[in-house]
Write a protein that holds these residues in place. Structure first.
Motif, PDB file in Angstrom:
ATOM      1  N   TYR A  64       0.817  -1.218   0.000  1.00 21.54           N
ATOM      2  CA  TYR A  64       0.000   0.000   0.000  1.00 21.54           C
ATOM      3  C   TYR A  64       0.841   1.254   0.000  1.00 21.54           C
ATOM      4  CZ  TYR A  64      -3.733  -3.220   0.888  1.00 21.54           C
ATOM      5  OH  TYR A  64      -4.609  -4.253   0.769  1.00 21.54           O
ATOM      6  N   LEU A  65       2.018   1.150   0.545  1.00 19.21           N
ATOM      7  CA  LEU A  65       2.849   2.342   0.605  1.00 19.21           C
ATOM      8  C   LEU A  65       3.349   2.746  -0.770  1.00 19.21           C
ATOM      9  CD1 LEU A  65       3.911   4.250   2.748  1.00 19.21           C
ATOM     10  CD2 LEU A  65       5.950   2.847   2.906  1.00 19.21           C
ATOM     11  N   LYS A  66       3.711   1.774  -1.553  1.00 17.20           N
ATOM     12  CA  LYS A  66       4.253   2.084  -2.864  1.00 17.20           C
ATOM     13  C   LYS A  66       3.234   1.917  -3.985  1.00 17.20           C
ATOM     14  CE  LYS A  66       8.938   0.591  -1.759  1.00 17.20           C
ATOM     15  NZ  LYS A  66      10.006  -0.347  -2.107  1.00 17.20           N
ATOM     16  N   SER A  67       2.055   1.492  -3.620  1.00 16.72           N
ATOM     17  CA  SER A  67       1.023   1.240  -4.628  1.00 16.72           C
ATOM     18  C   SER A  67       1.502   0.290  -5.703  1.00 16.72           C
ATOM     19  CB  SER A  67       0.594   2.546  -5.301  1.00 16.72           C
ATOM     20  OG  SER A  67       0.010   3.395  -4.372  1.00 16.72           O
ATOM     21  N   LEU A  68       2.116  -0.761  -5.267  1.00 17.41           N
ATOM     22  CA  LEU A  68       2.620  -1.735  -6.231  1.00 17.41           C
ATOM     23  C   LEU A  68       2.239  -3.128  -5.775  1.00 17.41           C
ATOM     24  CD1 LEU A  68       6.180  -0.263  -6.724  1.00 17.41           C
ATOM     25  CD2 LEU A  68       4.400  -0.301  -8.446  1.00 17.41           C
TER      26      LEU A  68
END
Lengths: 301, 446
Positions: free
Chosen positions: B85-89
């Protein structure tokens, strides 16, 4: 995705050069032919590498090893071009043409090319900053990026110099629209496949994602001009986060959460650029105005 | 050029069945193959995060021909797709590596990893279960206590054999970059997991802590020019590990020297041949796999075009270099364009370290005999694999004139690549993964 414009004419006029040289039509001597063929090959390799770096985007994190290897290849080409003087010629030409941004000769070429957006407003031919970003929309992005630089400077410095080198031939007075080198039909096909459905993205989205794209892709590149320190508040916010891929976009966007921009957004924006270079200038201008406006909002001027 | 028909001491035969999934999807592509230390089990991991374990049939006197075929023993979902979720990956569930632990009791243990998380799986058999509980009936439903009038002791009853896999440890949140290798230490207590920039040391019992022992991340990521591509522990020396880089070098580290093994003890790199220098030189020198020999004396590295065997006592150059598919040297530009130049081929030793094997394109794989200096190219394909027949050596035609049965370079199928393979630790049995198919070849009965 890539405009099927006229082929780049590197040293000779008239012929469509191909890598590895169908240079049978060229009247010049063998040595010159070989040299230009080599330069063409090198240029095409550079373009290919830049495309690869741009298109490194998937929903999954890009493969760092691959990015580093491609980046090293680009750097190697850049060094060689610097050595044989090709690089200097191009940077000089660009900086001469550039009125908007104050770029010194040894700044990354990217910055100069990106600064060239002012020519677009005068209806001149447009150079695109990133090969993969396509044709028309790019000048707008260029402008945006420049203004951002005025603000924080991070954008420009982190944008890879190698990115716009594909447009360097443009400085030789040839068609500045980015073209594919030799029979890169496969690549065009591949890219057009990847474009998928081309839904129009908001200009601000495009702006944001291009910045993020640049950072993601070129995060590992050398920066000649050190990035000015980003907003300390943001820095604190993200201090415990590994900055490898989204340092830039947190500064640029000033948002708390990383923008949810994936590769498909990029590809959509790419596909939204039409193929014909001729229609580019008109749509460019309207895009420019829009982006101008948006930039003002973001920059807060 | 001579066509070798038989010159290796082994002749490989295809099995009666080729193991493959019925529906071929992207998720079925095999991404790793590994024999366990006894060779009794063979594990494969695929892009869909599944692990399939095969077990060798016990040889029976009644059917001597069915000499140790491998059948499915256990299948389980090791990793699931995740979202950062932090990097949206997305985090892929693809199994990058499987490493077995030596067997210490009735159960089998293996480590499997995707890009971010390593898991320790226990595979155990259950052929009995307790029956006759007081408080619940055979279906598991709770019995009404008022109906219970007598007590009984549950007894163990034989049931059908069940093989169950349970995740015993999950080692997560230690890697910012993608894990490319794991290696179990000879002390059987620790292991390393390696990503692009770091090597972490874990204790198999402790999941919330790992030690970073190699870190090549530069202060400024823009200065990054080299990444770690593989790492492995020495098979006997529990303090020694080696890691390879994208620049074609291998560093040997001694963990006794200091806690952070950033300075190497030995540095293996072959000087570049200036005559073959091109823009692709660095990319093709990037090492995709390293393997210590079973003896621990040699180290094998695989780069794009060659396999090199290094003597650990000599850092200046390899003792042997084998050309895997040198005919591709003239095609590097196309291979760069279609990304094949970034393919990571693995390499394996046979049990006695006399033969090495690695994959190529067109479903070809190559074997090199280090003693006789002979080599062979074989193909893993259904068409050419009649059961019980001998695998026919293949040949790639590099010159102008193509002989019968030879394959021209231009007709090679670059989508059919053999990246993963394994060699039985003692016998001449090899497992070769060709996209979603697993081929197991055995040498003829000696």
């Amino acid at each position: 995705m890539f405009p099927k414009g006229t082929k780049r004419k590197f040293s000779d006029s008239g012929d469509e050069p191909a890598a590895g040289g169908e240079d049978v039509n060229q009247p010049s001597s063998v040595a010159v032919r070989m040299l230009s063929s080599y330069s063409l090959q090198r240029q095409s390799l550079l373009d290919m590498s830049l495309i690869k770096l741009q298109l490194c985007h998937m929903l999954v994190e890009p493969n760092l090893c691959r990015s580093v290897l491609i980046a090293n290849t680009v750097r190697q080409i850049q060094e060689e071009m610097t050595q044989d003087g090709t690089w200097q010629i191009m940077t000089q030409a660009l900086s001469a043409a550039n009125a908007a941004a104050q770029c010194s000769a040894d700044r990354l070429v990217a910055t100069e090319v990106l600064c060239r957006q002012t020519e677009a407003t005068q209806g001149e031919q447009v150079l695109k900053p990133f090969p993969a970003v396509g044709s028309e929309g790019c000048p707008a992005e260029e402008e945006v990026v420049v203004e951002e630089e005025g603000e924080g400077g991070v954008t420009m410095s982190t944008v890879s110099p190698q990115a716009p080198t594909s447009y360097l031939p443009g400085t030789f007075g040839m068609d500045p629209c980015w073209e594919e080198e030799n029979g890169e039909d496969e690549e065009e096909d591949e890219d057009s496949e990847e474009c998928g459905s081309g839904s129009e993205e908001g200009d601000s989205d495009r702006l944001v994602e291009d910045s993020r794209t640049a950072e993601q892709v070129f995060g590992t590149f050398e920066i000649k001009n050190p990035a000015p320190s980003p907003d300390p508040a943001l820095e604190e916010l993200f201090s415990d986060v590994d900055a490898s891929y989204y340092d830039l976009d947190t500064v640029l966007t000033g948002m708390q959460s990383a923008p949810k921009m994936g590769p498909y957004d990029l590809l959509e924006s790419l596909s939204s650029h039409g193929p014909s270079p001729l229609s580019s200038s008109t749509s460019c201008r309207s895009d420019l105005n829009e982006l101008d406006h948006i930039m003002e909002i973001i920059v807060g001027s | 050029m001579k066509c070798f028909s038989r010159y290796l001491p082994y002749i490989f035969r295809p099995p009666t069945t080729i193991l493959s999934s019925t529906c071929h999807t992207e998720a079925d592509i095999i991404s790793t193959v590994e024999f366990n230390p006894s060779g009794e089990l063979l594990a494969t991991g695929d892009k869909g995060g599944r692990v399939v374990v095969f077990q060798r049939e016990q040889e029976t006197k009644s059917e001597p021909q069915r000499r140790g075929e491998y059948n499915v023993y256990s299948t389980f979902q090791s990793h699931d797709p995740e979202f950062d979720y932090l990097k949206s990956l997305e985090i892929e569930e693809k199994i990058n590596k499987i490493r077995w632990l030596p067997q210490q009791n009735a159960a089998y243990f293996l480590l499997s990893t995707n890009d971010k998380t390593v898991k320790l799986w226990k595979i155990s058999e259950r052929d009995r279960r307790p029956e006759g509980y007081n408080l619940k009936d055979e279906d598991g439903r709770i019995r009404d206590p008022s109906t219970i009038t007598s007590l009984r002791v549950p007894v163990l009853q034989n049931t059908d054999l069940m093989v169950e896999a349970t995740a015993r440890r999950v080692f997560s949140n230690a890697h910012t970059y993608h894990i490319n290798s794991i290696s179990v230490n000879s002390d059987l207590q620790t292991y390393i997991s390696t990503d692009d920039l770091r090597v972490n040391l874990w204790n198999l019992e402790i999941t919330d802590q790992s030690f970073n022992i190699v870190d090549i991340k530069p202060c400024n990521m823009e200065d990054l020019t080299e990444v770690i591509t593989a790492a492995e522990f020495h098979p006997q020396q529990c303090n020694t590990l080696a890691y390879s880089s994208s620049r074609g070098s291998v560093r040997l580290c001694d963990m006794r020297k200091q806690a952070l093994c950033d300075t190497h003890c030995k540095f293996f790199e072959e000087p570049e041949d200036p005559s073959t220098r091109s823009f692709f030189s660095e990319i093709i020198s990037s090492i995709s796999d390293i393997k210590f020999s079973h003896s621990g004396r040699f180290l094998m590295t695989r780069d794009y075009l060659t396999v090199k065997v290094w003597d650990l006592n000599m850092e200046t150059r390899p003792v042997q270099t084998y050309q895997v598919h040198d005919y591709l040297r003239g095609k590097l530009c196309s291979l760069y364009e279609n990304d094949c130049i970034f393919d990571k081929f693995e390499c394996v030793w046979n049990g006695s370290d006399s033969v090495i094997m690695t994959g190529s394109y067109n479903n070809f794989f190559r074997m090199f005999d280090r003693n006789t200096k002979k080599d062979v190219t074989l193909e893993a394909s259904r068409e050419n694999s009649k059961p019980r027949a001998i695998l026919k050596p293949r040949k790639v035609c590099v010159g102008g004139k193509r002989r019968k049965d030879e394959v021209t370079v231009d007709s090679l199928d670059f989508s059919k690549k053999i990246l993963h393979s394994a060699w039985h630790p003692q016998e001449n049995i090899i497992a070769v993964a060709a996209s979603n198919n697993l081929y197991i070849f055995q040498d003829k009965v000696t």
